[in-house]
Design an enzyme around this catalytic site. Structure first.
Site, PDB file in Angstrom:
ATOM      1  N   PHE A 117       0.857  -1.181   0.000  1.00 37.22           N
ATOM      2  CA  PHE A 117       0.000   0.000   0.000  1.00 37.22           C
ATOM      3  C   PHE A 117       0.890   1.226   0.000  1.00 37.22           C
ATOM      4  CE2 PHE A 117      -4.624   0.678   1.387  1.00 37.22           C
ATOM      5  CZ  PHE A 117      -5.116  -0.257   0.502  1.00 37.22           C
ATOM      6  N   GLN A 230      -8.000  14.454   3.935  1.00 40.13           N
ATOM      7  CA  GLN A 230      -7.335  13.666   2.899  1.00 40.13           C
ATOM      8  C   GLN A 230      -8.154  13.616   1.611  1.00 40.13           C
ATOM      9  OE1 GLN A 230      -6.586   9.126   3.200  1.00 40.13           O
ATOM     10  NE2 GLN A 230      -4.599  10.134   3.297  1.00 40.13           N
ATOM     11  N   HIS A 232      -8.421  11.559  -1.696  1.00 43.01           N
ATOM     12  CA  HIS A 232      -7.959  10.284  -2.250  1.00 43.01           C
ATOM     13  C   HIS A 232      -7.700  10.475  -3.729  1.00 43.01           C
ATOM     14  CE1 HIS A 232      -7.738   6.059  -3.279  1.00 43.01           C
ATOM     15  NE2 HIS A 232      -7.752   5.754  -1.984  1.00 43.01           N
ATOM     16  N   LEU A 242     -15.248   5.373  -4.234  1.00 42.81           N
ATOM     17  CA  LEU A 242     -13.825   5.078  -4.114  1.00 42.81           C
ATOM     18  C   LEU A 242     -13.395   3.916  -5.003  1.00 42.81           C
ATOM     19  CD1 LEU A 242     -11.246   5.811  -2.433  1.00 42.81           C
ATOM     20  CD2 LEU A 242     -11.702   3.691  -1.219  1.00 42.81           C
ATOM     21  N   GLU A 245      -7.042   2.017  -3.197  1.00 46.11           N
ATOM     22  CA  GLU A 245      -5.615   2.030  -3.434  1.00 46.11           C
ATOM     23  C   GLU A 245      -5.098   0.629  -3.758  1.00 46.11           C
ATOM     24  OE1 GLU A 245      -3.621   4.685  -0.790  1.00 46.11           O
ATOM     25  OE2 GLU A 245      -1.989   3.278  -0.491  1.00 46.11           O
ATOM     26  N   ARG A 276      -0.947   9.278  -0.397  1.00 45.67           N
ATOM     27  CA  ARG A 276      -2.112   9.794  -1.105  1.00 45.67           C
ATOM     28  C   ARG A 276      -2.045  11.271  -1.424  1.00 45.67           C
ATOM     29  NH1 ARG A 276      -6.653   6.275   2.147  1.00 45.67           N
ATOM     30  NH2 ARG A 276      -6.059   4.376   1.059  1.00 45.67           N
ATOM     31  N   HIS A 345     -11.748  12.274   1.066  1.00 45.43           N
ATOM     32  CA  HIS A 345     -11.787  10.887   1.506  1.00 45.43           C
ATOM     33  C   HIS A 345     -11.766  10.672   3.015  1.00 45.43           C
ATOM     34  CE1 HIS A 345     -11.395   6.608   1.185  1.00 45.43           C
ATOM     35  NE2 HIS A 345     -10.219   6.589   1.775  1.00 45.43           N
ATOM     36  N   ARG A 380      -2.924  10.559   6.420  1.00 44.33           N
ATOM     37  CA  ARG A 380      -3.075   9.180   6.852  1.00 44.33           C
ATOM     38  C   ARG A 380      -2.591   8.226   5.769  1.00 44.33           C
ATOM     39  NH1 ARG A 380      -7.158   5.054   5.867  1.00 44.33           N
ATOM     40  NH2 ARG A 380      -8.328   6.419   4.495  1.00 44.33           N
TER      41      ARG A 380
HETATM   42  C1  LIG Z   1     -14.808   4.276   0.534  1.00 45.16           C
HETATM   43  C2  LIG Z   1     -13.839   4.172   1.667  1.00 45.16           C
HETATM   44  C3  LIG Z   1     -12.928   3.150   1.714  1.00 45.16           C
HETATM   45  C4  LIG Z   1     -12.041   3.040   2.773  1.00 45.16           C
HETATM   46  N1  LIG Z   1     -11.117   2.036   2.774  1.00 45.16           N
HETATM   47  C5  LIG Z   1     -10.259   1.929   3.803  1.00 45.16           C
HETATM   48  C6  LIG Z   1      -9.277   0.906   3.830  1.00 45.16           C
HETATM   49  O1  LIG Z   1      -9.185   0.087   2.912  1.00 45.16           O
HETATM   50  N2  LIG Z   1      -8.432   0.836   4.878  1.00 45.16           N
HETATM   51  C7  LIG Z   1      -8.518   1.707   5.932  1.00 45.16           C
HETATM   52  O2  LIG Z   1      -7.752   1.587   6.860  1.00 45.16           O
HETATM   53  N3  LIG Z   1      -9.458   2.685   5.936  1.00 45.16           N
HETATM   54  C8  LIG Z   1     -10.317   2.819   4.901  1.00 45.16           C
HETATM   55  N4  LIG Z   1     -11.259   3.819   4.920  1.00 45.16           N
HETATM   56  C9  LIG Z   1     -11.457   4.604   6.132  1.00 45.16           C
HETATM   57  C10 LIG Z   1     -12.216   3.797   7.193  1.00 45.16           C
HETATM   58  O3  LIG Z   1     -13.183   2.992   6.550  1.00 45.16           O
HETATM   59  C11 LIG Z   1     -12.945   4.669   8.207  1.00 45.16           C
HETATM   60  O4  LIG Z   1     -12.073   5.623   8.710  1.00 45.16           O
HETATM   61  C12 LIG Z   1     -13.460   3.841   9.380  1.00 45.16           C
HETATM   62  O5  LIG Z   1     -14.197   2.745   8.926  1.00 45.16           O
HETATM   63  C13 LIG Z   1     -14.287   4.651  10.325  1.00 45.16           C
HETATM   64  O6  LIG Z   1     -14.852   3.801  11.292  1.00 45.16           O
HETATM   65  P1  LIG Z   1     -15.596   4.372  12.565  1.00 45.16           P
HETATM   66  O7  LIG Z   1     -15.960   3.210  13.389  1.00 45.16           O
HETATM   67  O8  LIG Z   1     -14.784   5.436  13.177  1.00 45.16           O
HETATM   68  O9  LIG Z   1     -16.889   5.086  11.968  1.00 45.16           O
HETATM   69  P2  LIG Z   1     -18.073   4.598  11.003  1.00 45.16           P
HETATM   70  O10 LIG Z   1     -17.863   3.254  10.459  1.00 45.16           O
HETATM   71  O11 LIG Z   1     -18.301   5.728  10.055  1.00 45.16           O
HETATM   72  O12 LIG Z   1     -19.301   4.488  11.968  1.00 45.16           O
HETATM   73  C14 LIG Z   1     -19.942   5.609  12.499  1.00 45.16           C
HETATM   74  C15 LIG Z   1     -21.144   5.157  13.275  1.00 45.16           C
HETATM   75  O13 LIG Z   1     -21.667   6.260  13.983  1.00 45.16           O
HETATM   76  C16 LIG Z   1     -23.057   6.316  13.822  1.00 45.16           C
HETATM   77  N5  LIG Z   1     -23.463   7.705  13.950  1.00 45.16           N
HETATM   78  C17 LIG Z   1     -22.940   8.795  13.351  1.00 45.16           C
HETATM   79  N6  LIG Z   1     -23.555   9.895  13.756  1.00 45.16           N
HETATM   80  C18 LIG Z   1     -24.487   9.504  14.651  1.00 45.16           C
HETATM   81  C19 LIG Z   1     -25.445  10.192  15.426  1.00 45.16           C
HETATM   82  N7  LIG Z   1     -25.577  11.510  15.391  1.00 45.16           N
HETATM   83  N8  LIG Z   1     -26.252   9.462  16.232  1.00 45.16           N
HETATM   84  C20 LIG Z   1     -26.149   8.114  16.281  1.00 45.16           C
HETATM   85  N9  LIG Z   1     -25.253   7.426  15.574  1.00 45.16           N
HETATM   86  C21 LIG Z   1     -24.434   8.116  14.774  1.00 45.16           C
HETATM   87  C22 LIG Z   1     -23.321   5.704  12.487  1.00 45.16           C
HETATM   88  O14 LIG Z   1     -24.623   5.189  12.464  1.00 45.16           O
HETATM   89  C23 LIG Z   1     -22.280   4.603  12.445  1.00 45.16           C
HETATM   90  O15 LIG Z   1     -22.790   3.455  13.086  1.00 45.16           O
HETATM   91  C24 LIG Z   1     -12.099   3.968   3.824  1.00 45.16           C
HETATM   92  C25 LIG Z   1     -13.010   5.002   3.768  1.00 45.16           C
HETATM   93  C26 LIG Z   1     -13.835   5.150   2.677  1.00 45.16           C
HETATM   94  C27 LIG Z   1     -14.681   6.371   2.572  1.00 45.16           C
END
Ligand SMILES: Cc1cc2nc3c(=O)[nH]c(=O)nc-3n(C[C@H](O)[C@H](O)[C@H](O)COP(=O)(O)OP(=O)(O)OC[C@H]3O[C@@H](n4cnc5c(N)ncnc54)[C@H](O)[C@@H]3O)c2cc1C
Lengths: 569, 244
Positions: A117, A230, A232, A242, A245, A276, A345, A380
């Site tokens: 990566f 970031q 992407h 997306l 990568e 990135r 991103h 990142r």
């Molecule tokens: C398309 C894409 C691909 C990616 N691929 C990678 C990868 O290959 N490798 C990598 O390391 N990272 C990757 N990332 C980044 C990574 O996926 C995210 O940073 C990470 O999954 C975030 O997880 P989280 O648990 O912090 O939040 P999230 O998974 O976004 O979860 C947030 C939660 O909060 C809840 N929520 C939000 N606001 C409220 C509210 N007001 N009230 C109640 N609930 C709420 C939502 O319902 C959800 O359940 C990618 C990101 C994108 C956009």
């Protein structure tokens, strides 16, 4: 009033991991505005980093090397003690996910497969084809089910309630009935994800709106390094979905309209697998200088060419990418290159917290993309944010457990919660009664475009000032929005627009932070200050809310063993 | 393409006695998906419309609905692929309506939980990862792709007639763990599904295969489990994992 010892807001990877950690010993509940498997984590594609040293050409990999790559990738803005914790915990947490059933792809010997990566010295990114987030989130959800973790599904948290610097709970709206409710808790963890949808051309899920950051900010908690966004390199031209990568990790080329692999000019060694920020700027430069395709008014694009990888490799390693390109752009990457352009991103900044998720308020924690520990600094590395969610989800869960076990007075703050509930009910009532002239959908759009085009990949003072002015105009106009539908049951119009004010405030914090930081570092690239300036700017931005907008302050970066040096790839 | 004539199922149990269909004129633009159409209506024509959404890239499973007579993901369905300017958008059939296009998936998730959808290893885990050969992993390829959207469940005639039937999604999940070389609960897993409201209720109508937005061959997985259950009944033992 509903009571739980611990409330976890967010059912993504970070939130579920924290709930699993505390669930055996404490009464914990998760609140999420969507069923947990709908969380944005499910969309992650490429993989998760950990120095397992499984790959043939990665046997010498170590957590220290992972730490160094992360720090260098961050343009030295990451806190090195936190990075070291993350890279040391990485193999433990990843193996744990495997033991819990995560269907990782495999090496010929049957170990977890790892791919190269960007910005990484070794193939360090563990993956499940190009659906790693889906594999991880479903596995995490399965473990939450196994342990009977309680989830309040389709509840939107509106407000964090603190009293004299202590956490009391949250106010949330049941989206199905429209009822508001106070939740009392000893400890609250926000794991609500990033703020992607403050920008146009975002790869993020539509529900990634910065709600958690806005809530904490409003409650007086500082936000850290929010100007670092970031971009992407490879978002699908048009819908900005997306293209992982992993497509470049598996050997994909970037080509301009002359058929040149233009990364040769910008990063001759790492080429397409540079970090990135560098690849995104290179692509944007090609487009800006007329070597892209398509309508420059619509942003233009370049080609991501996978055709030379062959059908078999694409079908085995990148099946989801192929699906996306075919469904959303009508292009089969086995035969034709994919049109891509940079897109917003990831939100590097977030709620200021430490490696245990602790913030300035007692009992209030943050983990995942909503948090800023900081392990990503100014940029990142791909594969590090999935890692962040499970490492710091687990750590903040453990920290909440310690904290709650040590409390002698519990169930405090009933009066404060009742007052907050009343205020929140009044706010909703007022919004519904309001006879404003502004169409909220249009305001959302103006906000997103302002942010992407004024505070985007390339930044400069004058444009950013225009952007900030526009954001401040929107801040006034938000007060005049009109909610068309007055019913309570599943009122999307209401639920979405209750967030608009907070989104505008996040935009203001990002814009002001970017204008004030007069240097280029990682994703924050200024045409009028092209160099990194360690003498003046090797520090974290902190934004505090005041009635007149953000007040900025700064704090030092923790440096342990990696002295800042120029970043070359 | 001309403007779209969009008929949408509407029902708010708080205020309506019975459902109705509202018609909206929507301006088509290149690349428009059904989800785009719904947002256009919500933001410009009718703020009272309720529907679910999240990732808009066919991976979160939140926007399954019934579009022009088939269960589909709104975000993955391109308007132009429907080859008509007349759109009919309805909630997933056979599920209780919460409001408009939002349905109650409690029964769907309840059945999913009932098959124990998590790895149950035979012994305590090794220090490093479990080894799993590429071919053992390959067996899981389709089954692990399920996004729990409910499209298959809504399309299945056996679900319509037997409210206790586990349905295709829960069964594919049962297969996913049964066939995982790391799992040690094959016998228990078969017990959970080999009954009249489980495997035997599937009459291989293949609706689930037709509507699955991830292209999962549910029916073959169910048939595989049936064979395993029969094999066990005939005393042939369980746990042999052959690729389906
Ligand atoms: C398309 C894409 C691909 C990616 N691929 C990678 C990868 O290959 N490798 C990598 O390391 N990272 C990757 N990332 C980044 C990574 O996926 C995210 O940073 C990470 O999954 C975030 O997880 P989280 O648990 O912090 O939040 P999230 O998974 O976004 O979860 C947030 C939660 O909060 C809840 N929520 C939000 N606001 C409220 C509210 N007001 N009230 C109640 N609930 C709420 C939502 O319902 C959800 O359940 C990618 C990101 C994108 C956009």
């Amino acid at each position: 009033m509903i009571y739980h010892q611990v409330l976890v807001v967010g059912g993504g990877l970070a939130g579920l991991r924290a709930a699993i950690e505390t669930g055996d010993k404490l009464d914990v509940a998760v609140i999420s505005r969507v069923n947990p498997v709908r969380s944005h984590s499910v969309a992650a594609q490429g993989g998760i980093n950990g120095a397992l040293a499984n790959a043939e050409n990665g046997r010498d990999d170590t957590p220290e090397r992972h730490a160094f790559d992360t720090v260098k990738g961050s343009d030295y803005l990451a806190d090195q003690d936190a990075v070291e914790i993350m890279t040391h915990d990485a193999p433990i947490r990843i193996i744990e996910m495997e033991h819990w059933g995560c269907p990782f792809s495999r090496t010929p010997e049957g170990k977890i497969a790892q791919r190269p990566f960007g910005g990484a010295g070794y193939p360090r990114t563990c993956y499940a084809a190009d659906k790693t987030g889906h594999a991880l989130l479903h596995t995490m959800y399965e473990q939450a089910i196994r342990r009977g973790v309680q989830v309040y599904e389709e509840w939107q948290v509106q407000r964090l309630v603190l009293e004299n610097g202590k956490t009391r709970g949250v106010i949330a709206m049941n989206l199905i009935t429209g009822q508001l409710e106070a939740f009392q808790a000893e400890a609250v963890l926000l794991a609500t994800g990033g703020a992607g949808r403050v920008f146009a051309r975002s790869t993020n899920s539509l529900i990634v709106t910065g709600a958690g950051q806005a809530m904490a900010y409003k409650a007086g908690i500082p936000l850290k390094d929010m100007e670092f966004i970031q971009f992407h390199p490879t978002a699908l031209y048009g819908p900005s979905i997306l293209i992982s990568e992993a497509a470049r990790g598996e050997g994909g080329y970037l080509k301009n309209n002359r058929g040149e692999r233009f990364m040769e000019k910008y990063a001759p060694k790492a080429m397409e697998l540079s970090p990135r920020d560098i690849v995104a700027r290179s692509i944007q430069t090609e487009i800006n200088e007329g070597r892209g395709f398509g309508d420059p008014g619509a942003g233009g694009y370049v080609h991501l060419d996978l055709t030379h990888l062959g059908k078999e490799k694409i079908m085995e390693r990148l099946p989801a990418i192929r699906d996306i390109a075919m469904s959303f752009a009508g292009v089969d990457p086995i035969e034709k290159p994919i049109p891509i352009q940079p897109g917003m991103h990831y939100t590097m900044g977030g709620i200021d917290c430490n490696a245990d998720g602790e913030t300035v308020a007692e009992g209030f924690y943050a983990a995942g993309e909503v948090a800023c520990v900081s392990v990503h600094g100014a940029n990142r590395l791909g594969g590090n944010s999935l890692l962040e969610t499970i490492v710091f989800g687990q750590r903040s869960g453990a920290a909440m457990l310690r904290y709650v076990m040590g409390l002698d007075k519990t169930r405090q703050g009933t009066i404060a919660l009742e007052a907050a509930l009343r205020e929140e009910k009044e706010r909703v009532e007022e919004l519904l009664q309001r006879d404003g002239a502004e169409n909220p959908g249009r305001l959302h759009e103006e906000l997103r475009n302002t942010m992407f085009y004024k505070i985007g990949v390339f930044r400069q003072e004058e444009e950013m000032r225009e952007g900030l002015e526009k954001v401040r105009e929107l801040k006034d106009r938000v007060k005049k929005i009109h909610i068309a539908h007055k019913g309570r049951r599943y009122n999307l119009d209401l639920a979405r627009n209750l967030e608009l004010e907070g989104m505008v405030e996040m935009a203001e914090v990002i814009a002001l932070g970017a204008i004030t930081r007069k240097e280029s570092r990682g994703s924050h690239y200024r045409l009028d200050h092209r160099e990194r300036d360690d003498a003046n700017w090797l520090k974290h931005t902190l934004a505090y809310r005041t009635d007149d907008g953000p007040r900025l302050d700064y704090k030092p970066v923790t440096i342990t063993r990696y002295q800042p040096e120029a970043r070359r790839y | 393409m001309a403007d779209l004539d969009v008929k949408v199922f509407r029902f708010d149990p708080d205020t309506d006695d019975k459902p109705r269909y509202d018609t909206y004129q929507v301006t088509y633009r290149e690349g428009m998906t059904i989800l785009d159409v719904l947002f256009y209506i919500l933001e410009n024509l009718d703020g009272s419309l309720a529907f679910r959404y999240a990732c808009r890239e066919a991976i979160c499973g939140n926007c399954a609905m019934y579009v022009n007579g088939l269960q589909r993901l709104a975000c993955k369905t391109q308007v132009k692929d429907l080859k008509t300017t007349e759109l009919f958008i309805e909630p997933l059939p056979s599920l209780p309506v919460i409001k408009d296009l939002v349905v109650d998936l409690d029964s769907f998730f309840g059945k999913y939980v009932s098959i124990k959808p998590y790895l149950i290893p035979a012994e305590s885990p090794p220090e490093k990862e479990y080894y799993q050969s590429q071919s053992d992993r390959h067996v899981l390829n389709e089954a692990v792709d399920c996004i729990l959207c409910g499209a298959c469940y809504s399309s299945c005639p056996a679900v319509w007639t037997d409210e206790d039937y586990l349905g295709p999604a829960a069964l594919i999940k049962a297969f996913r763990f049964y066939a995982d070389s790391r799992d040690g609960a094959q016998k228990e897993r078969l017990d959970l599904v080999a009954h009249e409201h489980g495997l035997w209720r599937c009459h291989t109508v293949f609706n689930c295969v037709e509507v699955c937005p991830k292209g999962i061959d549910n029916t073959s997985a169910i048939q595989y489990l049936k064979k395993q259950a029969v094999g066990r009944a005939l005393g042939m033992g369980v746990g042999k994992r052959a690729a389906t």
